[in-house]
Design a protein around this motif. Structure first.
Motif, PDB file in Angstrom:
ATOM      1  N   GLU A 176       0.729  -1.262   0.186  1.00 34.54           N
ATOM      2  CA  GLU A 176       0.013   0.049  -0.065  1.00 34.54           C
ATOM      3  C   GLU A 176       0.680   1.317   0.070  1.00 34.54           C
ATOM      4  OE1 GLU A 176      -3.901  -1.920   2.277  1.00 34.54           O
ATOM      5  OE2 GLU A 176      -1.836  -1.276   3.351  1.00 34.54           O
ATOM      6  N   GLY A 177       2.078   1.336   0.753  1.00 29.29           N
ATOM      7  CA  GLY A 177       3.027   2.189   0.841  1.00 29.29           C
ATOM      8  C   GLY A 177       3.358   2.377  -0.803  1.00 29.29           C
ATOM      9  N   LEU A 178       3.930   1.408  -1.229  1.00 31.24           N
ATOM     10  CA  LEU A 178       4.288   1.671  -2.769  1.00 31.24           C
ATOM     11  C   LEU A 178       3.019   2.231  -3.743  1.00 31.24           C
ATOM     12  CD1 LEU A 178       6.215  -1.636  -3.313  1.00 31.24           C
ATOM     13  CD2 LEU A 178       7.295   0.784  -3.173  1.00 31.24           C
ATOM     14  N   ALA A 204       3.800  10.134  -7.676  1.00 32.53           N
ATOM     15  CA  ALA A 204       4.649  10.340  -8.999  1.00 32.53           C
ATOM     16  C   ALA A 204       3.750  10.611 -10.151  1.00 32.53           C
ATOM     17  CB  ALA A 204       5.463   8.848  -9.210  1.00 32.53           C
ATOM     18  N   VAL A 205       2.458   9.870 -10.307  1.00 36.58           N
ATOM     19  CA  VAL A 205       1.666  10.334 -11.177  1.00 36.58           C
ATOM     20  C   VAL A 205       1.035  11.729 -11.134  1.00 36.58           C
ATOM     21  CG1 VAL A 205      -0.530   9.586 -12.332  1.00 36.58           C
ATOM     22  CG2 VAL A 205       1.020   8.118 -11.606  1.00 36.58           C
ATOM     23  N   TYR A 206       0.894  11.978  -9.863  1.00 43.88           N
ATOM     24  CA  TYR A 206       0.116  13.390  -9.466  1.00 43.88           C
ATOM     25  C   TYR A 206       1.233  14.318 -10.232  1.00 43.88           C
ATOM     26  CZ  TYR A 206      -0.941  17.559  -6.858  1.00 43.88           C
ATOM     27  OH  TYR A 206      -1.072  18.920  -6.705  1.00 43.88           O
ATOM     28  N   LEU A 213       2.827  18.863 -13.497  1.00 41.64           N
ATOM     29  CA  LEU A 213       3.957  19.863 -14.185  1.00 41.64           C
ATOM     30  C   LEU A 213       3.900  19.917 -15.494  1.00 41.64           C
ATOM     31  CD1 LEU A 213       6.855  18.589 -11.885  1.00 41.64           C
ATOM     32  CD2 LEU A 213       5.789  20.669 -11.833  1.00 41.64           C
ATOM     33  N   LYS A 214       3.369  18.792 -16.251  1.00 46.92           N
ATOM     34  CA  LYS A 214       3.347  18.481 -17.395  1.00 46.92           C
ATOM     35  C   LYS A 214       2.069  19.813 -17.807  1.00 46.92           C
ATOM     36  CE  LYS A 214       2.154  15.517 -21.143  1.00 46.92           C
ATOM     37  NZ  LYS A 214       1.987  14.003 -21.869  1.00 46.92           N
ATOM     38  N   LEU A 229       0.019  10.675   0.453  1.00 49.51           N
ATOM     39  CA  LEU A 229       0.580  10.004  -0.782  1.00 49.51           C
ATOM     40  C   LEU A 229       2.153   9.889  -0.384  1.00 49.51           C
ATOM     41  CD1 LEU A 229      -0.781  11.506  -4.136  1.00 49.51           C
ATOM     42  CD2 LEU A 229      -1.708   9.491  -2.420  1.00 49.51           C
ATOM     43  N   ALA A 230       2.856  10.566   0.078  1.00 51.41           N
ATOM     44  CA  ALA A 230       4.206  10.763   0.266  1.00 51.41           C
ATOM     45  C   ALA A 230       4.656  10.374   1.730  1.00 51.41           C
ATOM     46  CB  ALA A 230       5.010  12.084   0.139  1.00 51.41           C
TER      47      ALA A 230
END
Length: 305
Positions: free
Chosen positions: A127-129, A136-138, A143-144, A240-241
């Motif tokens: 679940e942590g992963l 990472a997706v967010y 940024l994109k 998330l982090a």
């Protein structure tokens, strides 16, 4: 006497650092063509969540999972009710849903994942992963999709000045928060406040002080995108982090009270904020005062459990 001077110095560091952090982040937004709401969510929001990360990691590794989980949920609740409520008292916040739609939905999705993560009684490595992968997706999507979106804001456009102010502000805010929490804890013990209440109130609120200082300074300077973006980004980062990284380092046992009491509270106020931005688009002083009253009520409820 020295303890009180340290307390005042910590407060001063928070608000000076918050002002520098907002100016520097705004400058970076202009320099790189990134929308201020994204800089608020990523640079400022994530940066000011560093105290929560350190506290949760130390607590989990030290065999205190309740502090690790409580820190994440408690900080999210404090960010919305205490920090945004205070900012709204300073001056009404105009919130345009179209500008923050993606980030609000990510924050809501992260919060709604909590019951699933807590249901088994442990936040596992897997679940942590999953949480870190979602982060990472967010970041990639944010940024994109933010290039070329620039508001007309008063901030330094030099890369070195903007970056320097951001780093200086972030360090000052973190140091100020550390010494404020430390001195407040000493003063609390002098007045006979229990260790449990020190952890519940001073430590929990203390790790949200960088968000409070930065958001208040953003509200004073009229940087509403950074004010809201800081809170949204911090809350996304907290789950998330912070929860993700901590669970990857070591699985986190979850007390039943977090699933039954605190998680419904954080879900409720997150959905309330989403509805407020979508349907009203404004947060006036009356709403801000109501949020502060709600936070005091939550702390009183928690202290009685």
């Amino acid at each position: 006497m020295l303890t009180y001077l340290i307390l005042i110095g910590g407060l001063l560091g928070l608000f000076l650092g918050g002002d520098w952090l907002v100016k520097g982040a705004s400058g970076l937004a202009l320099r790189f063509g990134v929308a201020p709401i994204i800089v608020g969510a990523v640079v400022v929001g994530f940066g000011t969540s560093t105290p929560e990360l350190l506290v949760s990691l130390q607590a989990a590794l030290g065999g205190q999972p309740g502090i690790a989980i409580g820190n994440v949920i408690g900080s999210n609740i404090a960010n919305i009710l205490l920090v945004l409520g205070t900012a709204a008292l300073i001056g009404p916040l105009v919130l345009t849903f179209a500008d923050v739609r993606k980030d609000l939905l990510w924050m809501t999705g992260a919060v709604l994942f909590l019951p699933y993560a807590f249901w088994s009684g442990e936040v596992s490595h897997v679940e942590g992963l999953v949480l870190i992968g979602a982060l990472a997706v967010y970041l990639f999507i944010s940024l994109k999709g933010s290039r070329g979106e620039v508001d007309d804001i008063d901030a330094p456009t030099s890369l070195w000045i903007g970056g320097g102010l951001t780093i200086l502000g972030l360090v000052t805010v973190m140091v100020g928060a550390h010494y404020l929490v430390q001195s407040a804890s000493i003063i609390a013990r002098q007045f006979g406040v229990s260790e449990a209440m020190i952890g519940l109130s001073i430590v929990a609120i203390g790790t949200s002080l960088p968000e409070l200082a930065t958001t208040v300074m953003a509200a004073i300077r009229g940087e509403r995108d950074i004010a809201l973006g800081n809170i949204v980004g911090s809350n996304i980062f907290n789950i998330l982090a912070i929860l993700g990284i901590t669970a990857v380092v070591t699985p986190i046992p979850v007390d039943a009270r977090f699933l039954n009491v605190d998680t419904p509270v954080v879900i409720g106020i997150t959905l309330l904020l989403l509805a407020l931005v979508y349907f009203v688009g404004r947060m006036n002083r009356l709403v801000g005062g109501g949020m502060l009253v709600a936070y005091v009520a939550y702390i009183a409820l928690t202290a009685g459990l």
